[in-house]
Design a protein around this motif. Structure first.
Motif: not given
Ligand code: MN
Length: 246
Positions: A70, A122, A208, A212
Motif C-alpha cells: 500500500h 494517503h 481508505d 487494496h
Molecule cells: Mn489506498
C-alpha cells in the motif's frame, strides 16, 4: 522532510525579499497562513514522508504485506503521478500548498485530481494510525457526543459510511462550514477539501476503503477491516486536526 521544509522556507524568504523589491510580494508569495493544515504536525508536502511506524506494527488491524504494498507501491505511485502532473501543469509546490491546490482542483486535469487527492489522502491516512494505544481526549469525546449523540453512534455511522461506499473511496470525519462534525464518504481519491466534492469541510480522520487497503487479509469482508481499524486510530492527531480546524 526537514531539508524540503527548509528549502521552502528559504525560498519564501529569498523570493519574499526579491518580490518586495519588485513590488510583487502579494502576487508572488502564497498565503500558507490561510491553509487548514498549517502546523508542522499536519502540513502535507507533495512527496511521501516516511511511515511513522514499521510495516508490521499495525498487525492488529492491517497485515505487514498490505502495508508494504500500500505504502511503497500504491501510495508511491500517487506521489509520482502527482509530481508528473505538477510538472506538466506548471504547479510549483514552493508556490502553492497541496491543500490550496485541492481547493481549486477543478481547474486541473483528471490526473491531477486523482493523484493530488490520492497522495493527500494517503499521507493523512498514515498519520491517522499508530501502533501505540491512544484515547480520544475529553474535548474530542464531547464534540463527538454533541454532534452524534454518543461515541458509539459516531463509530457506527462512520463504519456505515465506509461499508456503504460503493466501489472504491474514503470514509471521513470532518468539520463542516458551521463547525459541526460531519461523517461522509467520497468516491475514488476525492476528498472534502476539493472544490469538486459534494462533501466539503476539513478532514479530521479518513479511512481508505479501496480493496487494496484490506483485501489480502479481509477479502470481501470490508466491515471486519473497519472494525479492526478502530484499534489503531491515532486519536492524538485527530485532536490536533480538530484544534486546527476550530
Ligand atoms: Mn489506498
Amino acid at each position: 522532510m526537514t531539508d524540503k521544509k527548509n528549502s521552502r522556507r528559504d525560498f519564501i524568504k529569498t523570493t519574499g525579499k526579491a518580490g518586495i523589491a519588485l513590488g510583487l510580494a502579494s502576487a508572488v508569495i502564497p498565503s500558507f497562513a490561510n491553509d487548514f493544515f498549517k502546523d508542522s504536525t499536519t502540513s502535507i508536502p507533495f512527496s511521501q514522508r516516511p511511515l511513522p511506524y514499521g510495516y508490521k506494527d499495525l498487525e492488529v488491524a492491517i497485515d505487514a504485506l498490505t502495508m508494504e504494498i500500500h505504502y511503497s507501491k500504491h501510495a508511491a505511485t500517487y506521489a509520482k503521478n502527482l509530481a508528473d502532473a505538477s510538472a506538466a501543469e506548471n504547479v510549483d509546490e514552493r508556490l502553492i500548498s497541496l491543500e490550496s491546490l485541492l481547493a481549486k482542483v477543478s481547474k486541473y486535469s483528471t490526473k491531477m485530481r486523482n493523484n493530488a487527492g490520492g497522495h493527500f489522502n494517503h499521507e493523512l491516512f498514515w498519520q491517522s494510525m499508530t501502533p501505540v494505544s491512544t484515547r480520544p481526549s475529553d474535548q474530542l469525546t464531547n464534540a463527538i457526543t454533541k454532534d452524534f449523540g454518543s461515541f458509539d453512534a459516531f463509530k457506527t455511522q462512520f463504519t456505515d459510511a465506509g461499508k456503504n461506499r460503493f466501489g472504491s473511496g474514503w470514509a471521513w470525519l470532518l468539520v463542516g462550514a458551521d463547525k459541526k462534525l460531519i461523517i461522509g464518504s467520497t468516491p475514488n481519491q476525492d476528498n472534502p477539501l476539493m472544490d469538486v466534492s459534494e462533501l466539503k469541510g476539513k478532514p479530521l480522520l479518513g479511512l481508505d476503503v479501496w480493496e487494496h487497503a484490506y483485501y489480502l487479509r479481509y477479502q470481501n469482508k470490508r466491515p471486519d477491516y473497519i472494525n479492526a481499524w478502530w484499534n489503531v486510530v491515532n486519536w492524538d492527531i485527530v485532536q490536533k486536526r480538530l484544534d486546527a480546524a476550530m
